[in-house]
Design an enzyme around this catalytic site. Sequence first.
Site, PDB file in Angstrom:
ATOM      1  CB  THR A  29      21.505  51.530  31.684  1.00  0.00           C
ATOM      2  OG1 THR A  29      21.530  52.625  31.708  1.00  0.00           O
ATOM      3  CG2 THR A  29      20.128  51.388  33.404  1.00  0.00           C
ATOM      4  CB  SER A  31      22.248  46.516  39.889  1.00  0.00           C
ATOM      5  OG  SER A  31      22.288  45.190  39.589  1.00  0.00           O
ATOM      6  N   GLY A  82      25.974  44.873  31.651  1.00  0.00           N
ATOM      7  CA  GLY A  82      25.160  44.161  32.159  1.00  0.00           C
ATOM      8  C   GLY A  82      24.716  43.215  31.348  1.00  0.00           C
ATOM      9  CB  ALA A  83      23.734  40.723  29.883  1.00  0.00           C
ATOM     10  CE  LYS A  94      22.202  45.369  27.907  1.00  0.00           C
ATOM     11  NZ  LYS A  94      22.665  45.744  28.833  1.00  0.00           N
ATOM     12  N   GLY A  95      17.878  44.050  29.046  1.00  0.00           N
ATOM     13  CA  GLY A  95      16.871  45.041  28.857  1.00  0.00           C
ATOM     14  C   GLY A  95      16.082  45.070  30.329  1.00  0.00           C
ATOM     15  N   GLY A  96      16.739  44.615  31.498  1.00  0.00           N
ATOM     16  CA  GLY A  96      15.585  44.281  33.108  1.00  0.00           C
ATOM     17  C   GLY A  96      15.144  45.454  33.515  1.00  0.00           C
ATOM     18  N   GLY A  97      16.246  46.415  32.702  1.00  0.00           N
ATOM     19  CA  GLY A  97      15.882  47.628  33.473  1.00  0.00           C
ATOM     20  C   GLY A  97      15.390  48.933  32.168  1.00  0.00           C
ATOM     21  CD  GLU A 103      21.175  48.316  28.431  1.00  0.00           C
ATOM     22  OE1 GLU A 103      21.227  48.546  29.703  1.00  0.00           O
ATOM     23  OE2 GLU A 103      20.305  47.590  28.046  1.00  0.00           O
TER      24      GLU A 103
END
Length: 227
Positions: A29, A31, A82-83, A94-97, A103
Amino acid sequence: VTSADAEKRAAAEAAAELVPDGARVGLGTGSTVAFLLPALARRGLELRCVATSPATERAASELGLEVEPFSSLDALDIAIDGADQVDARGWLVKGGGGAHTREKIVAAAAARFVVIVGQDKVVSELRPPVPLELLSFGLPATLRALGDDARVRLREGAPSSPDGGVIADLVECDLAEPGTLATWLATLPGVVDHGLFAPEMVSEVLVARGDHVERRTVGRSGPGAAP
Ligand code: 5RP
């Protein structure tokens, strides 16, 4: 196109080339993954994909990638994501989104987990925030167990996770030894999962620097065996 976007694209396109025909693929997940999806679709392979978020599922399906619910597969050949941060040992934040729980499940189910980043995500030492997904049941008690109010910030205005979890960030924590924090977070019952991914979960990191993509092998060759 910013240089950060160009690097995301370069890493994503390099990762798309690693996917073999017939593979069961976990789609991350964010950009950077948004550049992966068209690159993968262009290859025209026969793939069975699972998505880590409704946004990825929608985008992948619109591009003609076949996305299945993750109830129809019990293992994946490769997952790509991504990361927010990658350190020298291969620890990730991770987990900005807010998608880190799904994930991590997808990454753990894959024989090969490939992380795609631009060079801005490479850090010498991980730093807060560490994303959390919390069960809404007993939330005040879980927040109390996590420490005082200043340590955890609920993501205001963020929707719940697709599984109903509350997305928050641990904004004050010691990350000198990420494994210690990861182990402690795993002991707290209301914490569904956190955004620290251990190097043992990561097969390789593709880091784009300009249009050059550097490939770092990390610690993982396949899912671990049951104890
Ligand atoms: C989402 C994630 C993303 O992989 C992470 O936030 C990086 O995102 P982007 O590719 O947009 O920089 O963990 O939960």
